[in-house]
Design an enzyme around this catalytic site. Structure first.
Site, short mmCIF file in Angstrom:
data_model
loop_
_atom_site.label_atom_id
_atom_site.label_comp_id
_atom_site.label_asym_id
_atom_site.label_seq_id
_atom_site.Cartn_x
_atom_site.Cartn_y
_atom_site.Cartn_z
N GLY A 49 -4.32 26.82 -38.87
CA GLY A 49 -5.34 27.08 -37.86
C GLY A 49 -5.69 28.55 -37.65
N ASP A 109 -1.07 26.33 -26.27
CA ASP A 109 -1.32 25.19 -25.39
C ASP A 109 -0.08 25.02 -24.50
OD1 ASP A 109 -2.45 22.90 -24.36
OD2 ASP A 109 -2.02 21.64 -26.08
N LYS A 137 -4.75 28.23 -23.48
CA LYS A 137 -5.01 27.13 -22.53
C LYS A 137 -3.86 27.10 -21.52
CE LYS A 137 -5.63 23.50 -25.37
NZ LYS A 137 -6.09 22.19 -25.89
N PHE A 158 -9.51 19.65 -25.76
CA PHE A 158 -9.12 19.72 -27.17
C PHE A 158 -10.29 20.31 -27.96
CE2 PHE A 158 -8.46 18.26 -31.47
CZ PHE A 158 -7.14 18.59 -31.65
N VAL A 159 -10.06 21.45 -28.57
CA VAL A 159 -11.15 22.17 -29.23
C VAL A 159 -10.98 22.17 -30.75
CG1 VAL A 159 -11.71 23.65 -27.26
CG2 VAL A 159 -9.94 24.38 -28.87
P1 5GP Z 1 1.57 24.19 -28.38
O1 5GP Z 1 2.91 24.09 -29.06
O2 5GP Z 1 1.32 25.52 -27.72
O3 5GP Z 1 1.35 23.04 -27.42
O4 5GP Z 1 0.46 23.94 -29.46
C1 5GP Z 1 0.30 24.76 -30.52
C2 5GP Z 1 -0.45 24.12 -31.64
O5 5GP Z 1 -1.05 22.86 -31.27
C3 5GP Z 1 -1.59 25.00 -32.04
O6 5GP Z 1 -1.17 26.01 -32.95
C4 5GP Z 1 -2.56 24.00 -32.62
O7 5GP Z 1 -2.20 23.74 -33.96
C5 5GP Z 1 -2.33 22.76 -31.79
N1 5GP Z 1 -3.32 22.70 -30.68
C6 5GP Z 1 -3.11 22.91 -29.36
N2 5GP Z 1 -4.25 22.76 -28.65
C7 5GP Z 1 -5.21 22.46 -29.56
C8 5GP Z 1 -6.62 22.22 -29.45
O8 5GP Z 1 -7.26 22.23 -28.38
N3 5GP Z 1 -7.26 21.93 -30.62
C9 5GP Z 1 -6.63 21.88 -31.84
N4 5GP Z 1 -7.38 21.61 -32.90
N5 5GP Z 1 -5.32 22.12 -31.96
C10 5GP Z 1 -4.62 22.41 -30.85
#
Ligand code: 5GP
Length: 195
Positions: A49, A109, A137, A158-159
């Site tokens: 990403g 996130d 976020k 979710f983007v």
């Molecule tokens: P976290 O561990 O902080 O919850 O999430 C990290 C990973 O989840 C990000 O690097 C990404 O790959 C995925 N992710 C989190 N939110 C989004 C979102 O809104 N869209 C997408 N496409 N991936 C997300």
């Protein structure tokens, strides 16, 4: 997941435009260049990403940089929810001991993935470790992590786009947007087995 027919028409709303992203990347690159003036920097980014952000950011930084790439997968989650269980699919290819490291992320996130990565990288003995994310976020944060450089703080949606995927597609959009609700819940075509 089947390939989308028309990427652009699946997007219901553009949250961050191409122009906004490019202006922010230049601004972040300038700040980082000032903060690391006279030093060299190792940028570590996380596939897949962060790829477009990393590629643009490194070219906006004027101090000497090395780059390295990791790939992690979170498992146990769903296509739109992270689980916090992280597996390293690709490790660093060189030592970061005694180096100034900037971790370049696409989005934070819950913070669980980043929390894991920060602990992992700290264990490699860098001289310093800072974090740069394009998107934040904060609404869903489960672990508090100090972020040094943030591009955009966005609401809890979710983007996709500019590296971010849904079902591995939409990464090549030049902006960040939200898909139309039907795209997330497309019923299988006639003759196609239900998941
Ligand atoms: P976290 O561990 O902080 O919850 O999430 C990290 C990973 O989840 C990000 O690097 C990404 O790959 C995925 N992710 C989190 N939110 C989004 C979102 O809104 N869209 C997408 N496409 N991936 C997300």
């Amino acid at each position: 997941m089947k390939a989308p027919v028309d990427l652009q028409s699946d997007v219901g709303e553009v949250l961050v435009s191409e122009e906004q992203i490019q202006a922010k990347v230049r601004e972040l690159g300038a700040r980082i260049s000032v903060d690391y003036a006279g030093r060299e920097l190792t940028l570590v980014s996380v596939l897949k990403g962060s790829l477009p952000f990393m590629a643009d950011l490194m070219r906006s930084i004027t101090v000497p940089v090395r780059i390295d790439l990791m790939e992690v997968s979170s498992y146990g989650g769903t296509s739109t929810e992270s689980s916090g269980l992280v597996r390293i699919l690709k490790d660093l290819s060189a030592s970061i001991a005694d180096e100034d490291v900037l971790l370049v992320e696409d989005i934070i996130d819950t913070g669980l993935t980043l929390n894991y990565l920060v602990r992992y990288l700290r264990g490699k003995g860098p001289a310093s470790l800072r974090i740069c994310t394009l998107l934040d976020k904060p609404a869903r944060r489960l672990v508090e992590i100090p972020v040094d450089y943030t591009g955009f703080t966005i609401e809890d949606r979710f983007v996709v786009g500019y590296g971010l995927d849904f079902g591995e597609f939409y990464r090549n959009l030049r902006y960040v947007g939200v898909l139309r609700p039907e795209v997330y819940s497309t019923p299988p075509a006639i003759g196609e087995p239900e998941a």
